[in-house]
Design a protein around this motif. Structure first.
Motif, PDB file in Angstrom:
ATOM      1  N   THR A   1       0.853  -1.197   0.000  1.00 49.40           N
ATOM      2  CA  THR A   1       0.000   0.000   0.000  1.00 49.40           C
ATOM      3  C   THR A   1       0.885   1.241   0.000  1.00 49.40           C
ATOM      4  OG1 THR A   1      -1.726  -1.173   1.242  1.00 49.40           O
ATOM      5  CG2 THR A   1      -1.820   1.234   1.223  1.00 49.40           C
ATOM      6  N   VAL A   2       0.592   2.167  -0.917  1.00 49.24           N
ATOM      7  CA  VAL A   2       1.379   3.409  -1.025  1.00 49.24           C
ATOM      8  C   VAL A   2       0.490   4.584  -0.635  1.00 49.24           C
ATOM      9  CG1 VAL A   2       2.715   4.893  -2.553  1.00 49.24           C
ATOM     10  CG2 VAL A   2       2.790   2.408  -2.858  1.00 49.24           C
ATOM     11  N   ASN A   3       0.880   5.282   0.414  1.00 43.72           N
ATOM     12  CA  ASN A   3       0.142   6.474   0.850  1.00 43.72           C
ATOM     13  C   ASN A   3       0.582   7.696   0.047  1.00 43.72           C
ATOM     14  OD1 ASN A   3      -1.205   5.034   2.852  1.00 43.72           O
ATOM     15  ND2 ASN A   3       0.349   5.478   4.399  1.00 43.72           N
ATOM     16  N   TYR A   4      -0.378   8.576  -0.262  1.00 43.09           N
ATOM     17  CA  TYR A   4      -0.046   9.834  -0.950  1.00 43.09           C
ATOM     18  C   TYR A   4      -1.093  10.883  -0.606  1.00 43.09           C
ATOM     19  CZ  TYR A   4      -3.346   7.771  -4.312  1.00 43.09           C
ATOM     20  OH  TYR A   4      -4.438   7.182  -4.894  1.00 43.09           O
ATOM     21  N   PRO A   5      -0.717  12.182  -0.705  1.00 42.50           N
ATOM     22  CA  PRO A   5      -1.644  13.254  -0.313  1.00 42.50           C
ATOM     23  C   PRO A   5      -2.777  13.396  -1.327  1.00 42.50           C
ATOM     24  CG  PRO A   5       0.360  14.159  -1.244  1.00 42.50           C
ATOM     25  CD  PRO A   5       0.600  12.689  -1.109  1.00 42.50           C
ATOM     26  N   PRO A   6      -3.852  14.087  -0.940  1.00 42.60           N
ATOM     27  CA  PRO A   6      -5.018  14.223  -1.833  1.00 42.60           C
ATOM     28  C   PRO A   6      -4.732  15.090  -3.050  1.00 42.60           C
ATOM     29  CG  PRO A   6      -5.602  14.694   0.463  1.00 42.60           C
ATOM     30  CD  PRO A   6      -4.108  14.669   0.391  1.00 42.60           C
ATOM     31  N   SER A   7      -5.400  14.745  -4.138  1.00 36.51           N
ATOM     32  CA  SER A   7      -5.510  15.630  -5.306  1.00 36.51           C
ATOM     33  C   SER A   7      -7.001  15.722  -5.624  1.00 36.51           C
ATOM     34  CB  SER A   7      -4.730  15.079  -6.494  1.00 36.51           C
ATOM     35  OG  SER A   7      -5.181  13.784  -6.850  1.00 36.51           O
ATOM     36  N   VAL A   8      -7.480  16.955  -5.822  1.00 35.27           N
ATOM     37  CA  VAL A   8      -8.918  17.202  -5.963  1.00 35.27           C
ATOM     38  C   VAL A   8      -9.239  17.536  -7.417  1.00 35.27           C
ATOM     39  CG1 VAL A   8     -10.869  18.595  -5.175  1.00 35.27           C
ATOM     40  CG2 VAL A   8      -9.036  18.016  -3.594  1.00 35.27           C
ATOM     41  N   SER A   9     -10.291  16.929  -7.940  1.00 29.85           N
ATOM     42  CA  SER A   9     -10.747  17.249  -9.293  1.00 29.85           C
ATOM     43  C   SER A   9     -11.312  18.675  -9.332  1.00 29.85           C
ATOM     44  CB  SER A   9     -11.827  16.262  -9.742  1.00 29.85           C
ATOM     45  OG  SER A   9     -11.345  14.940  -9.706  1.00 29.85           O
TER      46      SER A   9
ATOM     47  N   THR B   1     -15.952  26.391  -1.098  1.00 26.92           N
ATOM     48  CA  THR B   1     -14.654  25.721  -1.203  1.00 26.92           C
ATOM     49  C   THR B   1     -14.719  24.341  -0.553  1.00 26.92           C
ATOM     50  OG1 THR B   1     -13.468  27.826  -1.146  1.00 26.92           O
ATOM     51  CG2 THR B   1     -12.194  25.844  -0.652  1.00 26.92           C
ATOM     52  N   CYS B   2     -14.265  23.335  -1.301  1.00 31.18           N
ATOM     53  CA  CYS B   2     -14.160  21.970  -0.782  1.00 31.18           C
ATOM     54  C   CYS B   2     -12.688  21.695  -0.479  1.00 31.18           C
ATOM     55  CB  CYS B   2     -14.686  20.955  -1.800  1.00 31.18           C
ATOM     56  SG  CYS B   2     -14.329  19.229  -1.384  1.00 31.18           S
ATOM     57  N   VAL B   3     -12.408  21.260   0.749  1.00 30.96           N
ATOM     58  CA  VAL B   3     -11.037  20.948   1.170  1.00 30.96           C
ATOM     59  C   VAL B   3     -10.959  19.452   1.489  1.00 30.96           C
ATOM     60  CG1 VAL B   3      -9.196  21.414   2.817  1.00 30.96           C
ATOM     61  CG2 VAL B   3     -10.731  23.261   2.105  1.00 30.96           C
ATOM     62  N   ALA B   4     -10.008  18.749   0.846  1.00 31.42           N
ATOM     63  CA  ALA B   4      -9.763  17.331   1.108  1.00 31.42           C
ATOM     64  C   ALA B   4      -8.412  17.205   1.786  1.00 31.42           C
ATOM     65  CB  ALA B   4      -9.785  16.528  -0.190  1.00 31.42           C
ATOM     66  N   MET B   5      -8.326  16.380   2.848  1.00 28.97           N
ATOM     67  CA  MET B   5      -7.084  16.288   3.606  1.00 28.97           C
ATOM     68  C   MET B   5      -6.881  14.878   4.162  1.00 28.97           C
ATOM     69  SD  MET B   5      -8.331  18.436   6.938  1.00 28.97           S
ATOM     70  CE  MET B   5      -9.086  19.666   5.877  1.00 28.97           C
ATOM     71  N   ASN B   6      -5.617  14.462   4.255  1.00 27.95           N
ATOM     72  CA  ASN B   6      -5.228  13.282   5.026  1.00 27.95           C
ATOM     73  C   ASN B   6      -3.918  13.607   5.733  1.00 27.95           C
ATOM     74  OD1 ASN B   6      -3.181  12.966   3.115  1.00 27.95           O
ATOM     75  ND2 ASN B   6      -4.044  11.126   2.191  1.00 27.95           N
ATOM     76  N   LYS B   7      -3.263  12.616   6.311  1.00 28.27           N
ATOM     77  CA  LYS B   7      -2.079  12.889   7.134  1.00 28.27           C
ATOM     78  C   LYS B   7      -0.881  13.365   6.315  1.00 28.27           C
ATOM     79  CE  LYS B   7      -0.581   8.037   7.042  1.00 28.27           C
ATOM     80  NZ  LYS B   7      -0.272   6.855   7.885  1.00 28.27           N
ATOM     81  N   LEU B   8      -0.958  13.244   4.993  1.00 27.22           N
ATOM     82  CA  LEU B   8       0.169  13.636   4.153  1.00 27.22           C
ATOM     83  C   LEU B   8       0.000  15.006   3.508  1.00 27.22           C
ATOM     84  CD1 LEU B   8       0.961  10.241   2.373  1.00 27.22           C
ATOM     85  CD2 LEU B   8       2.038  11.233   4.389  1.00 27.22           C
ATOM     86  N   GLY B   9      -1.199  15.566   3.576  1.00 27.31           N
ATOM     87  CA  GLY B   9      -1.391  16.880   2.972  1.00 27.31           C
ATOM     88  C   GLY B   9      -2.845  17.183   2.708  1.00 27.31           C
ATOM     89  N   SER B  10      -3.082  18.256   1.928  1.00 25.24           N
ATOM     90  CA  SER B  10      -4.451  18.677   1.627  1.00 25.24           C
ATOM     91  C   SER B  10      -4.499  19.325   0.249  1.00 25.24           C
ATOM     92  CB  SER B  10      -4.974  19.660   2.682  1.00 25.24           C
ATOM     93  OG  SER B  10      -4.209  20.853   2.673  1.00 25.24           O
ATOM     94  N   ALA B  11      -5.714  19.431  -0.276  1.00 22.94           N
ATOM     95  CA  ALA B  11      -5.956  20.095  -1.563  1.00 22.94           C
ATOM     96  C   ALA B  11      -7.376  20.637  -1.538  1.00 22.94           C
ATOM     97  CB  ALA B  11      -5.762  19.130  -2.728  1.00 22.94           C
ATOM     98  N   ASN B  12      -7.663  21.645  -2.390  1.00 19.72           N
ATOM     99  CA  ASN B  12      -9.002  22.236  -2.381  1.00 19.72           C
ATOM    100  C   ASN B  12      -9.410  22.660  -3.784  1.00 19.72           C
ATOM    101  OD1 ASN B  12      -8.492  25.328  -2.737  1.00 19.72           O
ATOM    102  ND2 ASN B  12      -6.991  24.663  -1.195  1.00 19.72           N
TER     103      ASN B  12
END
Length: 375
Positions: A212-220, A288-299
């Motif tokens: 399993t590879v963790n990576y920060p969010p990317s938002v459409s 504004t929609c903000v998506a986040m996990n432990k590696l980062g965030s995007a909006n």
């Protein structure tokens, strides 16, 4: 007649002499007969049958494994319950070893004492063992960009060949023909199931490792939504992330919570929805929609804008404007056609010109009247 133990000891001495390459003589000074059979190859877990011919005038016989006596005639000397007597007669002396293991590999000797001289028959047993993976990397969870090493060790005889491949999603470019698979600077696209294969002439053993590879969010990119006043409106947000992203919604700098002002927020995996059940004037604006996990965030930003439905008056105005857009040339053409229909007498003096202008004017009034009747 000598004790049977004597003949067993004699057979053992004969075997020792044979192994040292020295001639063996019986009491009659005649050389013993020594026969080497072809190697026997057997798989682990199978049953091994050992047989030698007796011949005439056999007085004593024994089966030996290296330095231990298995059977002396009908007497079992081995304490191994897997070893048993099958046949003992004037022609054949056969024993069997059940559930053969690697420890049973080696040389076996059938010693026969005839009335004239001893005779030995030796055979080498080769035990083949199917491959078995004994040490495998555990399932791994790593962050994107890490260096990954997968290890796989296996036993078997013949020694097994070991290899790695990416099983799911399948990728033939990512493989290894050794015990180790190195994946430097791993990306999210290398996440999946990896398979280790150990194989020899006997069988194949396989086991898998999940990576399993963790990576920060990317938002459409958000899509603006137009909604009529008083209707239902839905804003949607999608994010790609591992682990899955948590979502937050904002209006300007103010966070919106589920149930606030009749607004519902629903998160499902990679998606989040912001639902207005009865859109008011105050609801229109930028969200504004903000998506986040432990590696980062995007909006991403989404605009909720108003769609105005056409009314009866606006429809009338639009159709009236369309009629009024008739050019002066169109009106002149209509007047010219009317003059032709009325004939030469239609134009007699200055006052008669009113008939050519009056006709298109009447047509315009009739069209306007029909539009009014529609509403």
């Amino acid at each position: 007649m000598k004790n049977p133990v004597y003949w067993v000891v004699l057979a053992g001495i004969s075997i020792a002499l044979i192994q040292q390459g020295l001639p063996v003589r019986s009491q009659g000074e005649s050389q013993s007969d020594n026969k080497q059979m072809d190697n026997i190859t057997i798989r682990q877990g199978e049953t091994l049958f050992l047989s030698c011919s007796q011949g005439d005038f056999v007085t004593h016989t024994a089966w030996l494994n290296r330095s231990s006596i298995l059977y002396a005639g009908e007497d079992k000397w081995s304490v191994d319950p897997r070893v048993s007597l099958v046949t003992l007669n004037q022609d054949e002396f056969t024993i069997k070893i059940e559930d053969v293991d690697l420890t049973d590999e080696g040389q076996y000797i059938c010693a026969v004492q005839t009335s004239s001289r001893p005779r030995t028959t030796s055979v080498h047993i080769i035990v083949q063992v199917p491959p078995k993976i004994v040490n495998l990397s555990k399932d791994l969870v790593v962050n994107e960009g890490s260096n990954v090493t997968l290890m796989c060790l296996a036993n078997g005889k013949p020694e097994p060949a070991i290899g790695w491949r990416m099983l799911s999603p399948s990728d033939d470019s990512l493989s290894s023909d050794s015990e180790v698979l190195e994946i430097p600077f791993i990306s999210r696209y290398r996440a999946g199931v990896y398979e280790c294969t150990a194989s020899n002439d006997i069988a194949v053993d396989t086991q898998t490792v999940e990576l399993t590879v963790n990576y920060p969010p990317s938002v459409s990119d958000g899509r603006d939504v137009g909604v009529t006043l008083g209707q239902r409106g839905v804003l949607q947000c999608e994010a790609d992330a591992v682990p899955e992203a948590d979502f937050e919604w904002y209006r300007d700098d103010r966070r919106i919570f589920n149930g606030f002002d009749g607004i519902e927020i629903e998160d499902a995996g990679a998606f989040s929805k912001l639902t207005f059940f009865n859109v008011s004037e105050a609801d229109y604006g930028n969200y504004t929609c903000v998506a986040m996990n432990k590696l980062g965030s995007a909006n991403t930003s989404i605009i909720l804008y108003e769609i105005i439905e056409p009314t009866s008056s606006t429809l009338l105005q639009a159709e009236t404007a369309s009629v009024l857009e008739m050019t002066s040339s169109d009106l002149e053409q209509t007047a010219f056609e009317n003059d032709l229909l009325e004939g030469p007498g239609a134009v007699q003096d200055g006052n008669s010109g009113t008939s050519t202008v009056f006709t298109p004017t009447c047509l315009l009034l009739i069209v306007l009247l029909q539009l009014l009747l529609k509403f």
